[in-house]
Design a protein around this motif. Structure first.
Motif, PDB file in Angstrom:
ATOM      1  N   ASN A 121       0.875  -1.165   0.000  1.00  0.00           N
ATOM      2  CA  ASN A 121       0.000   0.000   0.000  1.00  0.00           C
ATOM      3  C   ASN A 121       0.914   1.217   0.000  1.00  0.00           C
ATOM      4  OD1 ASN A 121      -1.992   1.912   0.249  1.00  0.00           O
ATOM      5  ND2 ASN A 121      -2.469   1.448   2.383  1.00  0.00           N
ATOM      6  N   GLY A 122       1.163   1.777  -1.196  1.00  0.00           N
ATOM      7  CA  GLY A 122       2.199   2.790  -1.309  1.00  0.00           C
ATOM      8  C   GLY A 122       3.549   2.140  -1.050  1.00  0.00           C
TER       9      GLY A 122
ATOM     10  N   THR B 240      -1.888  -1.104  -3.621  1.00  0.00           N
ATOM     11  CA  THR B 240      -1.664  -0.228  -4.761  1.00  0.00           C
ATOM     12  C   THR B 240      -0.666  -0.829  -5.742  1.00  0.00           C
ATOM     13  OG1 THR B 240       0.063   0.985  -3.555  1.00  0.00           O
ATOM     14  CG2 THR B 240      -2.193   1.838  -3.410  1.00  0.00           C
TER      15      THR B 240
END
Length: 225
Positions: free
Chosen positions: A143-144, A175
């Motif tokens: 996530n990032g 992501t």
């Protein structure tokens, strides 16, 4: 005057417990097999045009982009475009169309990144190594820049050894994913499920609520006294 134990009600302990849980690590759940729940709850991303290199694949408004590979080439169905795969229950089918991931020969370990144009809460694919000897793929769900979870898939051989590599998270999002290995590999049956994680109050907000509840309970205890 001593306070009675009843002042600290179950509701208060619940709020205080949530304050602690608010700092806990996000959950990551590995999906080991492509069962009906997984396939019916996700959308399949089709492979690209056969033998035409691609830098991304799309389904509807969702796009997955590839970086770090020298080439990503959609192939004909197994066993024409890729010699072997695996069969159910380990894979959805024994004869999928695959996307061959080619990596540089040096250095030995290479990382291929799959980036998403919109966050998802479930992502998965089947993968098999090119070499017929033992190798490992390490897949990091991100996530990032934050790692949500990691799957390490060992392959004792590249013959009929394809396996599902998939994960879901109830309170986070993905992501991108990174795939690290030391040999070329192929992936198939790319699947995703979009969705935003549920809103969770910040720990400071939870603690503020807990403090307010403590004040109310103490005031009520004084009135009774």
């Amino acid at each position: 005057m001593q306070f009675e134990k009843s002042v600290f009600s179950p509701a208060l302990w619940t709020v205080l417990g949530l304050a602690v849980l608010g700092t806990a690590q996000a959950a990551f759940i590995q999906i080991p097999l492509p069962n009906t729940t997984y396939t019916s709850g996700t959308t399949l991303v089709p492979p690209g045009t056969q033998d035409v290199p691609v830098t991304s694949l799309s389904s509807g408004g969702f796009t997955v982009s590839f970086t770090g590979a020298t080439a990503v080439i959609p192939r004909a169905p197994v066993p024409v475009g890729w010699q072997t795969w695996a069969a159910p229950p380990f894979t959805e089918t024994a004869t999928p169309r695959v996307d061959e991931i080619q990596t540089p020969l040096v250095p030995a370990n290479q990382t291929v990144t799959l980036s998403f144009n919109t966050p998802v809460q479930t992502f998965g694919f089947e993968a098999e190594i090119d070499s017929f000897s033992a190798h490992t793929l390490t897949v990091n769900f991100l996530n990032g820049a934050i790692s949500v979870g990691t799957i390490v898939q060992a392959y004792p051989t590249g013959i009929s050894s394809a396996r599902l590599i998939a994960g879901t998270t109830p309170d986070q999002q993905f992501t991108s994913i990174s795939i690290n290995g030391d040999t070329d590999f192929a992936i198939a049956q790319i699947r995703f499920a979009p969705g935003a994680p549920p809103a969770v109050p910040e720990p400071s907000t939870i603690l503020l609520s807990a403090g307010g509840l403590v004040a109310v309970l103490l005031a009520r205890r004084r009135v009774r006294a």
